[in-house]
Design a protein around this motif. Sequence first.
Motif, PDB file in Angstrom:
ATOM      1  N   GLY A  97       0.670  -1.200   0.084  1.00 22.23           N
ATOM      2  CA  GLY A  97      -0.030   0.009   0.049  1.00 22.23           C
ATOM      3  C   GLY A  97       0.981   1.247   0.142  1.00 22.23           C
ATOM      4  O   GLY A  97       0.337   2.446  -0.311  1.00 22.23           O
ATOM      5  N   ALA A  98       2.133   1.069   0.189  1.00 23.96           N
ATOM      6  CA  ALA A  98       3.035   2.332   0.304  1.00 23.96           C
ATOM      7  C   ALA A  98       3.076   3.069  -0.902  1.00 23.96           C
ATOM      8  O   ALA A  98       2.869   4.389  -0.993  1.00 23.96           O
ATOM      9  N   ARG A  99       3.084   2.411  -2.120  1.00 26.26           N
ATOM     10  CA  ARG A  99       3.393   3.452  -3.265  1.00 26.26           C
ATOM     11  C   ARG A  99       2.171   3.782  -3.688  1.00 26.26           C
ATOM     12  O   ARG A  99       1.810   4.933  -4.243  1.00 26.26           O
ATOM     13  N   GLU A 100       0.929   3.037  -3.388  1.00 31.91           N
ATOM     14  CA  GLU A 100      -0.640   3.801  -3.808  1.00 31.91           C
ATOM     15  C   GLU A 100      -0.720   5.103  -2.710  1.00 31.91           C
ATOM     16  O   GLU A 100      -1.250   6.001  -3.393  1.00 31.91           O
ATOM     17  N   LEU A 101      -0.402   4.900  -1.418  1.00 29.07           N
ATOM     18  CA  LEU A 101      -0.389   6.007  -0.677  1.00 29.07           C
ATOM     19  C   LEU A 101       0.276   7.318  -1.195  1.00 29.07           C
ATOM     20  O   LEU A 101      -0.355   8.311  -1.229  1.00 29.07           O
ATOM     21  N   VAL A 102       1.416   7.197  -1.598  1.00 27.69           N
ATOM     22  CA  VAL A 102       2.408   8.144  -2.192  1.00 27.69           C
ATOM     23  C   VAL A 102       1.497   8.905  -3.362  1.00 27.69           C
ATOM     24  O   VAL A 102       1.567  10.064  -3.516  1.00 27.69           O
ATOM     25  N   SER A 103       1.250   7.990  -4.192  1.00 28.80           N
ATOM     26  CA  SER A 103       0.780   8.341  -5.545  1.00 28.80           C
ATOM     27  C   SER A 103      -0.608   9.041  -5.312  1.00 28.80           C
ATOM     28  O   SER A 103      -1.110   9.894  -5.948  1.00 28.80           O
ATOM     29  N   ARG A 104      -1.473   8.611  -4.541  1.00 29.43           N
ATOM     30  CA  ARG A 104      -2.819   9.067  -4.226  1.00 29.43           C
ATOM     31  C   ARG A 104      -3.016  10.569  -3.630  1.00 29.43           C
ATOM     32  O   ARG A 104      -3.753  11.124  -3.951  1.00 29.43           O
ATOM     33  N   PHE A 105      -2.058  10.680  -2.649  1.00 31.98           N
ATOM     34  CA  PHE A 105      -2.178  11.916  -1.865  1.00 31.98           C
ATOM     35  C   PHE A 105      -1.236  12.788  -2.397  1.00 31.98           C
ATOM     36  O   PHE A 105      -1.235  13.890  -1.657  1.00 31.98           O
TER      37      PHE A 105
END
Length: 248
Positions: free
Chosen positions: A28-36
Amino acid sequence: MSLALDRYEAILCDIDGCLLAGERVLPGARELVSRFGARLVAVSNNSTDTPQTLGAHLARLGLPIPPERIVLAGATAVDQIAAHALGARVTLCGSAQLAAYARGQGLVLVERDPDMVLLTRDIAFSYARLEHVVGLLRAGARLVVANIDATHPSAEGGLVPETGALLAAIITCLPGLRYQVIGKPEAALFDIALRKTGSRADRSILIGDNPATDGEGARRLGIAFAAIGRGGARDIAELLEPLQPQEV
């Protein structure tokens, strides 16, 4: 239950144990950085790196967080010393990267007669170094500590000794020693992160894995706290589950 991260103006996120375990990017780390994007600020008790060196490392791992959105205990300790005592004589227990950063900020690194000792995560710390630092502190040098974390998680699920473990050795030798702590749970890193986002504490959330530093620091400032990893059952991937945004 998801905490609906979308409803917060600012996402403050620890790094070790949340985005990374050693060199391993956590789910989930890459998705978190990309999303926010610009709403996310990395807030870490890391006292080995500078925002520039860590930003470059995170980018290589597919976590593009620019240096201006990275707040670190070690670099902040240097910044605060420089802001209040430019040209101070400092004995630094720490990495070569942090030493270079300290010199660039105008501090004078010495081994004799310092004004203060700055304790950070120092993988070369030894019995001889402990004896030397204890002598400096007994002679009147002031102790500044980047963070009080005893450990952080390794990639293999083990524990990496942190600055707090070195501090424990020093205060065992010098019971009652007074010292200043810069990193979490103290307010400095949170205050800097909130200024970077322009958000209020009550419209922000901290994602962290250590209730004693992440959780306690967030509680003091009125920031919501999502405990993950060793500090709770969630992981980043679960926090990203989509829900309808709600009012804080």
